[in-house]
Design a protein around this motif. Structure first.
Motif, PDB file in Angstrom:
ATOM      1  N   SER A 149      53.091  12.688 -14.438  1.00 47.05           N
ATOM      2  CA  SER A 149      51.841  12.012 -14.046  1.00 47.05           C
ATOM      3  C   SER A 149      50.880  13.056 -13.486  1.00 47.05           C
ATOM      4  O   SER A 149      51.285  13.890 -12.686  1.00 47.05           O
ATOM      5  CB  SER A 149      52.100  10.959 -12.970  1.00 47.05           C
ATOM      6  N   ILE A 150      49.615  12.950 -13.872  1.00 50.78           N
ATOM      7  CA  ILE A 150      48.589  13.809 -13.267  1.00 50.78           C
ATOM      8  C   ILE A 150      47.969  13.024 -12.112  1.00 50.78           C
ATOM      9  O   ILE A 150      47.406  11.947 -12.315  1.00 50.78           O
ATOM     10  CB  ILE A 150      47.525  14.213 -14.307  1.00 50.78           C
ATOM     11  N   GLY A 151      48.188  13.492 -10.874  1.00 47.00           N
ATOM     12  CA  GLY A 151      47.745  12.733  -9.698  1.00 47.00           C
ATOM     13  C   GLY A 151      48.700  11.592  -9.401  1.00 47.00           C
ATOM     14  O   GLY A 151      49.898  11.684  -9.671  1.00 47.00           O
ATOM     15  N   LEU A 152      48.140  10.499  -8.848  1.00 45.93           N
ATOM     16  CA  LEU A 152      49.006   9.393  -8.399  1.00 45.93           C
ATOM     17  C   LEU A 152      49.640   8.667  -9.588  1.00 45.93           C
ATOM     18  O   LEU A 152      48.932   8.251 -10.509  1.00 45.93           O
ATOM     19  CB  LEU A 152      48.189   8.386  -7.573  1.00 45.93           C
ATOM     20  N   PRO A 153      50.984   8.515  -9.565  1.00 45.39           N
ATOM     21  CA  PRO A 153      51.650   7.808 -10.658  1.00 45.39           C
ATOM     22  C   PRO A 153      51.169   6.356 -10.761  1.00 45.39           C
ATOM     23  O   PRO A 153      50.835   5.731  -9.745  1.00 45.39           O
ATOM     24  CB  PRO A 153      53.126   7.850 -10.251  1.00 45.39           C
ATOM     25  N   ALA A 154      51.178   5.854 -11.984  1.00 44.17           N
ATOM     26  CA  ALA A 154      50.674   4.490 -12.220  1.00 44.17           C
ATOM     27  C   ALA A 154      51.668   3.439 -11.756  1.00 44.17           C
ATOM     28  O   ALA A 154      51.280   2.343 -11.353  1.00 44.17           O
ATOM     29  CB  ALA A 154      50.369   4.306 -13.705  1.00 44.17           C
ATOM     30  N   TYR A 155      52.964   3.758 -11.823  1.00 41.74           N
ATOM     31  CA  TYR A 155      53.999   2.749 -11.571  1.00 41.74           C
ATOM     32  C   TYR A 155      54.676   2.965 -10.201  1.00 41.74           C
ATOM     33  O   TYR A 155      54.886   4.086  -9.780  1.00 41.74           O
ATOM     34  CB  TYR A 155      55.058   2.802 -12.678  1.00 41.74           C
ATOM     35  N   GLY A 156      55.033   1.847  -9.551  1.00 40.47           N
ATOM     36  CA  GLY A 156      55.847   1.962  -8.347  1.00 40.47           C
ATOM     37  C   GLY A 156      55.242   1.394  -7.085  1.00 40.47           C
ATOM     38  O   GLY A 156      55.853   1.474  -6.023  1.00 40.47           O
ATOM     39  N   ALA A 157      54.050   0.808  -7.129  1.00 36.45           N
ATOM     40  CA  ALA A 157      53.493   0.183  -5.916  1.00 36.45           C
ATOM     41  C   ALA A 157      54.483  -0.826  -5.346  1.00 36.45           C
ATOM     42  O   ALA A 157      54.640  -0.959  -4.133  1.00 36.45           O
ATOM     43  CB  ALA A 157      52.157  -0.494  -6.228  1.00 36.45           C
ATOM     44  N   GLU A 158      55.216  -1.460  -6.241  1.00 31.74           N
ATOM     45  CA  GLU A 158      56.153  -2.501  -5.805  1.00 31.74           C
ATOM     46  C   GLU A 158      57.324  -1.934  -5.005  1.00 31.74           C
ATOM     47  O   GLU A 158      58.051  -2.668  -4.339  1.00 31.74           O
ATOM     48  CB  GLU A 158      56.671  -3.289  -7.021  1.00 31.74           C
ATOM     49  N   PHE A 159      57.496  -0.620  -5.063  1.00 33.84           N
ATOM     50  CA  PHE A 159      58.584  -0.038  -4.243  1.00 33.84           C
ATOM     51  C   PHE A 159      58.356  -0.324  -2.762  1.00 33.84           C
ATOM     52  O   PHE A 159      59.285  -0.361  -1.967  1.00 33.84           O
ATOM     53  CB  PHE A 159      58.689   1.457  -4.482  1.00 33.84           C
ATOM     54  N   ALA A 160      57.090  -0.525  -2.371  1.00 33.65           N
ATOM     55  CA  ALA A 160      56.778  -0.820  -0.955  1.00 33.65           C
ATOM     56  C   ALA A 160      57.415  -2.145  -0.537  1.00 33.65           C
ATOM     57  O   ALA A 160      57.749  -2.341   0.639  1.00 33.65           O
ATOM     58  CB  ALA A 160      55.268  -0.879  -0.754  1.00 33.65           C
TER      59      ALA A 160
END
Ligand SMILES: Cc1ncc(COP(=O)(O)O)c(CNc2cccc(C(=O)O)c2)c1O
Length: 434
Positions: free
Chosen positions: A183-194
């Protein structure tokens, strides 16, 4: 110059190997070290993520020299000196407006201990003294004191030190090679890890939890960049349950991610923030905890002749450290360094990601002027490939950091394009030889 090596027990070092073939630095200037053989070495690590303005900057050197000759030491308990207050006012101007108070320490580890104690004491002062549990994150690094290794999530930093690590729990880390590699910069996937924080809250009940501590960008574990939306979700969940959110910005603070602090880069304001490293450009040990006015004010109750927060250090607000920090802020401001990583981010990312496809590269990660290059471990010998890359670059006259089998790059924020080329070129050469 032959220096006796025997007596010094070195930190986080393979002492026997080092002393057979020592690597000694004798001078530094700008982007470079000079080693004891007179070799010039490009500093791709800003020392240890801390020399953000580059080495031996005149204003900082002069500030330290002058201070040492004026006021060498002042007791910080019930006494003060003007620079401690001047520095606090200047720091607050760089922070999100909600963070209005500065508590000084002498390192990042001490800043973490201070923030953890502050969080628990805050809830006690509000009448919720049962909130004593602290939540960290897998793969987190929060220094080496017992509080920091308790909330930390790197097993090698914990396993040797016994069982005084209670009263904590951890949310899952955010690394997701399957969906986010390169990923360049912030990855698109994984907000749900929170949302894993909701699992931990369900287990312990929010009424027992004081705070969550995370690094906005997890540095020591190998540069894990927060997925888009992840930090915002953590903030929302903490707000919903009355849990304090602590950002450990010991690495990300002072321009590393392209704003003065990652809180501004990512648009999320914590309740407490820990810093060190770039605070004094690595020149004099110093750390600090930045606190919301609302956290501070809960302590300011009861008889005014009584101490409100029973915590502090002999060297808190040390005059030399304050002078170094003031000279550092002057230098940052004059050179525009607190936002320069945003200007350099594109070129840095382009060169860094050109390593995709080189031997054993399984991921490249970046934000601002911090980058990670994850390598395939040598079967059965974790970290060996990483260390070999470090040694190869050192022999090429380039200093990098490796953590496990990940190359971690955090050059001084003054780095020029041709020096980024040299840094990446040395890594490419090393990777093709490993
Ligand atoms: C997020 C964070 N919190 C606390 C500390 C502890 O700071 P002190 O060391 O000043 O007590 C740190 C320090 N981080 C750190 C220190 C030294 C080396 C490396 C590396 O990853 O190579 C990382 C850190 O990165």
């Amino acid at each position: 110059m032959s220096t006796a090596l025997d007596a010094y027990w070195m930190p986080f070092t393979a002492n026997r190997q080092f002393k057979q073939s020592p690597r000694l630095l004798t001078r530094a200037e700008g982007m470079h070290y000079i080693d004891d053989q007179g070799r010039q070495v490009l500093d791709g690590a800003a020392g240890l993520w801390c020399v953000n303005a580059g080495h031996n900057r005149p204003k900082i050197v002069q500030a330290i020299q002058q201070q040492a000759a004026e006021l060498d030491y002042a007791p910080p308990f019930q006494m003060g000196h003007p620079k401690a207050f001047e520095l606090a006012e200047r720091l607050v101007k760089l922070l999100p407006e909600e963070l209005t108070k500065v508590f000084y320490t002498n390192s990042g580890s001490e800043a973490v201990e201070t923030a953890l104690k502050m969080a628990i004491a805050y809830h006690r002062a509000r009448g919720e003294g049962q909130r004593t549990r602290l939540i960290g994150r897998e793969r987190g690094y929060h220094g080496v004191n017992f509080g920091g290794i308790s909330v930390g999530g790197i097993s090698t930093n914990r396993k040797m030190f016994g069982t005084m690590l209670g009263g904590v729990d951890h949310i899952r880390h955010t690394h997701d090679l399957a969906r986010n590699a390169f990923s360049i910069g912030l990855p698109a996937y994984g907000a749900e890890f929170a949302d894993d924080l909701e699992r931990v809250i369900a287990l312990h009940d929010a009424s027992t939890i004081a705070a969550v501590i995370v690094e906005p960008v997890a540095g020591s574990t190998g540069v894990l960049i927060p997925p888009q939306g992840y930090l915002q979700r953590l903030r929302e969940i903490c707000d919903r349950h009355g849990i304090l959110l602590i950002f450990d910005e010991v690495i990300t603070g002072f321009g590393r991610t392209g704003s003065p602090f990652a809180a501004q880069t990512f648009g999320v304001v914590p309740d407490l923030m820990t810093v060190a490293k770039g605070l004094t450009n690595g020149c004099v040990p110093m750390g600090a905890v930045f606190a919301r006015q609302s956290v501070h004010d809960v302590f300011m109750n009861g008889p005014e002749h009584l101490i409100e927060f029973f915590h502090g250090y002999t060297y808190s607000a040390h005059p030399l450290a304050c002078a170094a920090a003031l000279g550092t802020l002057d230098t940052y401001e004059e050179d525009g360094l607190l936002t320069r990583a945003a200007e350099m981010e594109g070129y840095f990312a382009e060169q860094l990601h050109s390593l995709k496809g080189e031997p054993n590269v399984i991921d490249v990660r970046n934000v601002g002027l911090v980058g990670g290059v994850e390598l395939t471990p040598i079967a059965g010998e974790p970290a060996k490939r990483g260390f070999a890359a470090f040694l190869d670059c050192w022999n090429q006259g380039v200093l990098i950091r490796t953590t496990g089998d990940t190359i971690a790059l955090s050059p001084p924020l003054i780095i020029a394009r041709d020096q980024i080329d040299q840094l990446i070129g040395a890594i490419r050469t090393a990777l093709r030889r490993l």
